[in-house]
Write a protein that holds these residues in place. Structure first.
Motif, PDB file in Angstrom:
ATOM      1  N   LYS A 595       0.858  -1.235  -0.005  1.00  0.00           N
ATOM      2  CA  LYS A 595       0.041   0.062  -0.017  1.00  0.00           C
ATOM      3  C   LYS A 595       0.949   1.120   0.020  1.00  0.00           C
ATOM      4  O   LYS A 595       0.546   2.160  -0.744  1.00  0.00           O
ATOM      5  CB  LYS A 595      -1.011   0.103   1.205  1.00  0.00           C
ATOM      6  N   GLY A 596       1.922   1.323   0.720  1.00  0.00           N
ATOM      7  CA  GLY A 596       2.908   2.430   0.742  1.00  0.00           C
ATOM      8  C   GLY A 596       3.440   2.547  -0.590  1.00  0.00           C
ATOM      9  O   GLY A 596       3.499   3.919  -1.137  1.00  0.00           O
ATOM     10  N   ILE A 597       3.815   1.608  -1.283  1.00  0.00           N
ATOM     11  CA  ILE A 597       4.315   1.433  -2.444  1.00  0.00           C
ATOM     12  C   ILE A 597       3.352   2.214  -3.544  1.00  0.00           C
ATOM     13  O   ILE A 597       3.651   3.044  -4.509  1.00  0.00           O
ATOM     14  CB  ILE A 597       5.162   0.309  -2.850  1.00  0.00           C
ATOM     15  N   LEU A 598       2.152   1.699  -3.411  1.00  0.00           N
ATOM     16  CA  LEU A 598       1.046   1.926  -4.373  1.00  0.00           C
ATOM     17  C   LEU A 598       0.861   3.603  -4.097  1.00  0.00           C
ATOM     18  O   LEU A 598       0.916   4.371  -5.250  1.00  0.00           O
ATOM     19  CB  LEU A 598      -0.223   1.217  -4.033  1.00  0.00           C
ATOM     20  N   LYS A 599       0.812   4.006  -2.931  1.00  0.00           N
ATOM     21  CA  LYS A 599       0.510   5.555  -2.704  1.00  0.00           C
ATOM     22  C   LYS A 599       1.641   6.432  -2.845  1.00  0.00           C
ATOM     23  O   LYS A 599       1.225   7.495  -3.440  1.00  0.00           O
ATOM     24  CB  LYS A 599       0.044   5.675  -1.264  1.00  0.00           C
ATOM     25  N   PHE A 600       2.765   5.811  -3.124  1.00  0.00           N
ATOM     26  CA  PHE A 600       3.793   6.845  -3.293  1.00  0.00           C
ATOM     27  C   PHE A 600       3.819   7.184  -4.875  1.00  0.00           C
ATOM     28  O   PHE A 600       3.849   8.060  -5.357  1.00  0.00           O
ATOM     29  CB  PHE A 600       5.243   6.069  -2.729  1.00  0.00           C
ATOM     30  N   LEU A 601       3.776   5.610  -5.557  1.00  0.00           N
ATOM     31  CA  LEU A 601       3.863   5.978  -7.035  1.00  0.00           C
ATOM     32  C   LEU A 601       2.478   6.513  -7.458  1.00  0.00           C
ATOM     33  O   LEU A 601       2.676   7.256  -8.574  1.00  0.00           O
ATOM     34  CB  LEU A 601       3.987   4.487  -7.491  1.00  0.00           C
ATOM     35  N   ALA A 602       1.477   6.379  -6.898  1.00  0.00           N
ATOM     36  CA  ALA A 602       0.121   7.421  -7.446  1.00  0.00           C
ATOM     37  C   ALA A 602       0.628   8.549  -7.325  1.00  0.00           C
ATOM     38  O   ALA A 602       0.103   9.528  -8.326  1.00  0.00           O
ATOM     39  CB  ALA A 602      -1.014   6.753  -6.570  1.00  0.00           C
ATOM     40  N   TYR A 603       1.142   9.144  -6.300  1.00  0.00           N
ATOM     41  CA  TYR A 603       1.662  10.380  -6.275  1.00  0.00           C
ATOM     42  C   TYR A 603       2.490  10.888  -7.364  1.00  0.00           C
ATOM     43  O   TYR A 603       2.327  11.916  -8.044  1.00  0.00           O
ATOM     44  CB  TYR A 603       1.878  10.990  -4.803  1.00  0.00           C
ATOM     45  N   GLN A 604       3.650  10.250  -7.374  1.00  0.00           N
ATOM     46  CA  GLN A 604       4.511  10.405  -8.124  1.00  0.00           C
ATOM     47  C   GLN A 604       4.115  10.537  -9.633  1.00  0.00           C
ATOM     48  O   GLN A 604       4.733  11.616 -10.279  1.00  0.00           O
ATOM     49  CB  GLN A 604       5.744   9.533  -8.222  1.00  0.00           C
ATOM     50  N   TYR A 605       3.179   9.606 -10.038  1.00  0.00           N
ATOM     51  CA  TYR A 605       2.887   9.754 -11.540  1.00  0.00           C
ATOM     52  C   TYR A 605       1.535  10.589 -11.529  1.00  0.00           C
ATOM     53  O   TYR A 605       0.760  10.568 -12.766  1.00  0.00           O
ATOM     54  CB  TYR A 605       2.766   8.579 -12.184  1.00  0.00           C
ATOM     55  N   GLY A 606       0.819  11.204 -10.489  1.00  0.00           N
ATOM     56  CA  GLY A 606      -0.406  11.975 -10.642  1.00  0.00           C
ATOM     57  C   GLY A 606      -1.787  11.174 -10.927  1.00  0.00           C
ATOM     58  O   GLY A 606      -2.422  11.651 -11.806  1.00  0.00           O
ATOM     59  N   SER A 607      -1.818  10.163 -10.352  1.00  0.00           N
ATOM     60  CA  SER A 607      -2.850   9.010 -10.771  1.00  0.00           C
ATOM     61  C   SER A 607      -3.803   8.777  -9.312  1.00  0.00           C
ATOM     62  O   SER A 607      -3.078   8.961  -8.185  1.00  0.00           O
ATOM     63  CB  SER A 607      -2.472   8.016 -11.326  1.00  0.00           C
TER      64      SER A 607
END
Length: 1009
Positions: A595-607
């Protein structure tokens, strides 16, 4: 359907610094500020240190000042007074309100020293507000754009896509490529001249294995279920057998390679060759052979087929290799033919050529060679592109790299990353051999980050040559997992440490694409926060959040992509080990990391993001007269994640002992099959899916419609338990006591090394050979240990159908909720396995896994009151019901009047030998498994039973002591209760005979009594 917006990441309330109101010191009358900036700065330093001293002893739990915080520098320049703190201040997370609180405290105390100047508080070279992760800043607040990739993201194509899966995530990790490695591994100690673990065996495990038990069964699949392609720095497949099929014949390539069709495939140098292992240091098998290429304008259809020679029935990871060329096809289609059917994968051959690319893990039957193969066609939808073909690998295999004149002689998944990298075609002196072949230990931890750089390639290549093209795979982040943190010596956990680096191997503060390495801190903070929040909510409210540490560790510094080194816990500390050995904790901890990885990458790529669902519950499988099966289930709510609600479900089917198919998608919570073939066992599992991906599967239920059936049996799966081994804690003695209760692994335990033999907590480590506290045997180092497969209705059903009975199956939850009625069946077979009351002492949850909870007792009582016929088997059927029970308790009444059993022992047999008391049909002796085993879980403490009441008698006994192992009752109803799990009878023939005897007794006409 709720979704997570960028920035919507949970924060721990206990981690937030609240405003601590300090009494302002009386203003000094006549205070004069020196005109000299240096003198002015010294005056400010004195007062700032006084503030720190007061905060350090402040009697309030709301303000947590890390130990060792100091003022590094104070500089007065122009209109700014800048106070720079040492890095200790940054070892705790910062949120916007935290930075504001610190500013308020210092500004209030220093106002007279500023003379209208602006106060700037700095740590790690940036203002304190910049320590707040972008994703955790309030909407509308300025973000640091330098630590975010360019939006919108350039178009991408997945490296591997499963064409036949009925569902694909859209708000998960699709298009993402993630590299992970579970700590260390079995390595060659150059100085000692032998192979060894990098860490000590403690509390029945070792760090080199414990981290595998998070990464392989949980974290990797979770990331993949969300759509990511996951690269492991160590071999991921525990299958010790390996078959490589290649276009280059060699002694190490087993199987058949053939080309069908008229199209010519052209052969070129620079491909894989299995050669003649073992491989010496520096040998690159991906440069030792050839590969094949289609013409740019194929004139006909042609197919390459790889058919392995498999010596062993089982599950094998399938890897393909190819060559990436300028005109490579982005859509080469590989088809894996396996025991469950066929599964097609679209592979982007423009990247990833020259290494092993993982497709999936499949069941292959050695008895059916036609079911095992991989095919590749020459077609592509892109004009002018070419398809390339090289080797295909089935399974993980055993050590193949020679060091010091010998290989590891162990399955490759146990080995350190250095050796897997060599077998995967990684350059030696740029990646895995950085110390001239003289220090495998250092090579191993230094190579992992450089491997990430090689996967990505220029300009992110290995730090010795960043221009190296590499494999061109856009790796989004890397994660190193460790559990080595020492001991605390008190009854608390050491907890979770996150290590990141804001400097690269070249000391630069940016990645090669100028992305700020403060993205590493954002990643570390978000993942650590998620981990600690979830563990505190589910297990231990006092779980320790250790430092958010900026340090130049190789695994954090070398990767040229966002990276994190996560010390999950301390396997050396008893309180951490209790949880680390628990498979439920491993699942929840891995889910938190995902979940932490998912949330980090979602923010990084604006999704937006959506978290994949939890497994479904209340599952049942019932046949009707037309041999159609109705499957029913309920979704499971995730109280920690509102987005994790199912939208659809995938129903997977297995015929006989083959593999599961690719599944059928449904939006309903029930599914009706077509009419099934008689006399064939069909099995089913269900996964919940949503926009974030696919959850983990349900338990497996099975059914069979037998022609000329003698009756219908309902198999109820009441074996849900997963747990750590028992821990003993007495004065001076502490540790994992599997001899009392070995716990229950989830499917397979990768981390067990052997029983603990030193429980003296006064004995500290001096050397690996000394009997330090926690020291454990090594006899299971190279073996996996079987646990709860959640597939035992199939095992019971095989023997039930062999006895001439049809059967349905159900979860215990469905029976307890009244969704399934026991009265609708001639016989009920209740599987209790290792079920018994279980609770971790620090967990918030109620006691779980009770063998006979009140609702189950009520359902069974109603069934037998109507003359029902009942089989119950389990290792703790009497112990869990009667231990500590009062003479007038409900459990004792149930045992006396329904089961007709008494309890004689909780450890009735060590060796598991059982014999039938009645030899009318000839002597019958068999064995139940009581020791750790790769294929059957261990019932290490089976119950001893006695008969209670008229009509009850002991019918089975343990050979070593004649204690009762099984009790039969014939009266108003009929029961057979076994003090051991039926499914751990060691041979299918003995299971079939035992089940036939039991069913013959239960359904015999009254006159045969």
């Amino acid at each position: 359907m709720p979704t997570g917006r960028p920035g919507a990441v949970a924060t721990a309330a206990s981690e937030t610094i609240t405003v601590f109101v300090l009494m302002l010191l009386p203003a000094c009358a006549g205070l004069r500020i020196p005109s000299d900036p240096a003198a002015h700065a010294n005056l400010v330093r004195v007062e700032a240190n006084a503030i720190l001293a007061e905060l350090d002893v402040a009697d309030t739990p709301a303000f947590e000042l890390p130990s060792g915080v100091e003022i590094d520098t104070v500089v007065v320049t122009g209109r700014i007074v800048e106070i720079s703190f040492n890095e200790r201040l940054t070892t705790r997370p910062f949120r916007t309100e935290d930075a504001a609180s610190v500013y308020e405290i210092f500004r209030g105390r220093l106002e007279r020293y500023l003379e209208g100047r602006e106060l700037s508080l700095v740590a790690l070279g940036v203002p304190l507000r910049e320590l707040v992760p972008n994703a955790l800043r309030p909407r509308g607040e300025r973000i640091d754009s330098t630590r975010i990739p360019t939006w919108p993201e350039p178009p991408r194509q997945p490296l591997v896509a499963n064409i036949d899966h009925p569902h694909a995530p859209t708000r998960g990790l699709q298009l993402r490529n993630i590299a992970i490695w579970p700590s260390h591994g079995w390595y060659y100690d150059n100085g000692a001249g032998r192979w060894r673990w990098q860490r000590l065996r403690m509390f029945q495990t070792v760090e080199d294995l414990l981290t595998l038990s998070f990464a392989i069964p949980y974290l990797g699949p979770m990331l993949e279920n969300a759509g990511a392609h996951v690269f492991f720095a160590r071999e991921r497949d525990p299958q010790p057998e390996m078959t490589v099929v290649d276009n280059d014949p060699s002694v190490a390539a087993r199987g058949t390679f053939r080309i069908s069709g008229e199209d010519n495939w052209q052969q070129s140098a620079g491909g894989f060759s299995a050669g003649n292992p073992p491989y010496p240091d520096g040998h690159n098998p991906f440069l030792a052979g050839t590969y094949l290429t289609t013409p740019t304008m194929p004139t006909s259809t042609s197919t390459i087929e790889w058919v392995p020679l498999l010596w062993k029935h089982g599950r094998y990871a399938v890897y393909v290799s190819y060559k990436s060329l300028a005109k490579s096809a982005p859509d080469a289609v590989y088809t894996v033919h396996h025991a469950g059917g066929r599964t097609r994968f679209r592979v982007n051959q423009r990247i990833g050529g020259g290494t092993w690319i993982y497709l999936g893990t499949f069941l292959f039957q050695s008895s059916d060679p036609d079911s095992a193969s991989v095919t590749l066609g020459n077609a592509s939808s892109v004009a002018g592109s070419v398809v390339t073909a090289d080797a295909v690998r089935f399974g993980g295999g055993r050590g193949i790299i020679q060091r010091g004149g010998t290989t590891s002689r162990r399955p490759r998944y146990l080995e350190a990353a250095r050796y897997h990298m060599q077998y995967s075609g990684v350059p030696d002196t740029l990646v895995y051999n950085l110390n001239g072949g003289s220090d495998d230990y250092r090579d191993d931890y230094q190579s992992r980050g450089e491997w990430v750089n090689f996967l990505r390639g220029a300009p992110y290549g290995p730090n010795r040559d960043r221009t190296l093209p590499g494999l061109g795979i856009p790796i989004d982040l890397s994660l190193a997992m460790h559990t080595d943190a020492g001991t605390r010596g008190v009854d608390t956990t050491i907890g979770t440490l996150a290590i990141y680096s804001i400097e690269g191997a070249d000391s630069a503060l940016t990645f090669p694409d100028n992305l700020s390495r403060f993205a590493n801190r954002d990643l570390a903070d978000i993942v650590q926060t998620q981990f600690v929040d979830d563990i505190r909510a589910l297990y231990d409210s006092t779980w320790t959040r250790r430092a958010l540490l900026e340090a130049q560790y190789s695994e954090a510094t070398r990767p040229n992509v966002p990276s994190l080194l996560l010390e999950l816990l301390s396997h050396q500390n008893p309180e951490d080990a209790k949880l680390g050995l628990d498979p439920r904790f491993r699942f929840d901890a891995s889910r938190a990391i995902y979940k932490g990885i998912l949330k980090f990458l979602a923010y990084q790529y604006g999704s937006d993001y959506v978290v994949q669902p939890l497994p479904v519950t209340h599952f049942s499988a019932t046949l009707d007269k037309s041999r159609k099966v109705t499957l029913r289930w309920r979704p499971r709510e995730d109280p920690l994640e509102p987005t994790a609600w199912p939208q659809q479900y995938v129903v997977h089917t297995r015929r006989g002992d083959a593999g599961f198919d690719n599944g059928h998608l449904t939006t309903e919570t029930q599914f009706v099959t077509d009419a099934l073939e008689p006399d064939v066992i069909y099995s089913f599992k269900v996964t919940a899916v949503n926009e974030g991906g696919e959850g983990f599967p349900s338990e497996i239920l099975s059914v069979c419609s037998v022609g000329q059936s003698r009756g219908t049996v309902l198999v109820v799966n009441g074996f849900d338990r997963l747990s750590a081994p028992a821990f003993v804690e007495a004065k001076g003695l502490r540790g994992a006591a599997s001899f009392l209760d070995a716990g229950v692994p989830d499917a397979i335990d990768y981390a067990f090394t052997g029983y603990q033999f030193n429980f003296d907590d006064r004995m500290v480590w001096h050397s690996d050979a000394a009997p330090y506290h926690g020291a454990s045997y090594a006899d299971y180092d190279t073996l996996t240990v079987a646990g709860n497969s959640f597939d035992f209705p199939f095992v019971h059903g095989q023997s039930i159908s062999a006895a001439g009975f049809s059967f349905h199956s159900s979860s215990d939850e469905s029976v307890e909720a009244g969704d399934v009625r026991l009265a609708d069946y001639d016989v009920v077979d209740l599987i209790l396995g290792e079920e018994k009351k279980t609770r971790h002492e620090r967990s918030h949850e109620r006691v779980r896994f009770e063998a006979f909870p009140p609702d189950m007792r009520a359902a069974i009582t109603d069934f037998v009151d109507d003359g029902g016929r009942l089989l119950i088997s389990g290792a703790h059927v009497a112990t869990d019901l009667l231990a500590g029970e009062s003479p007038n308790g409900a459990g004792r009444a149930f045992a006396d009047s329904v089961l007709h059993i008494t309890w004689t022992s909780s450890h009735a047999s060590r060796h598991g030998g059982v014999y039938a008391v009645d030899d009318v049909n000839g002597p019958f002796r068999f064995r139940v498994n009581t020791q750790p085993d790769p294929y059957l879980y261990a019932a290490e403490a089976p119950d001893g039973l006695g008969a209670s009441g008229r009509g009850a008698r002991v019918v089975l006994r343990y050979t070593e002591n004649d204690m009762g192992a099984g009790v039969a009752y014939w009266g108003n109803h009929r029961t057979v209760v076994l003090g051991f799990p039926f499914e751990v009878v060691t041979t299918p023939e003995d299971r079939d005979r035992l089940m036939r005897l039991v069913l013959d007794f239960l359904v015999a006409p009254d006159r045969e009594r």
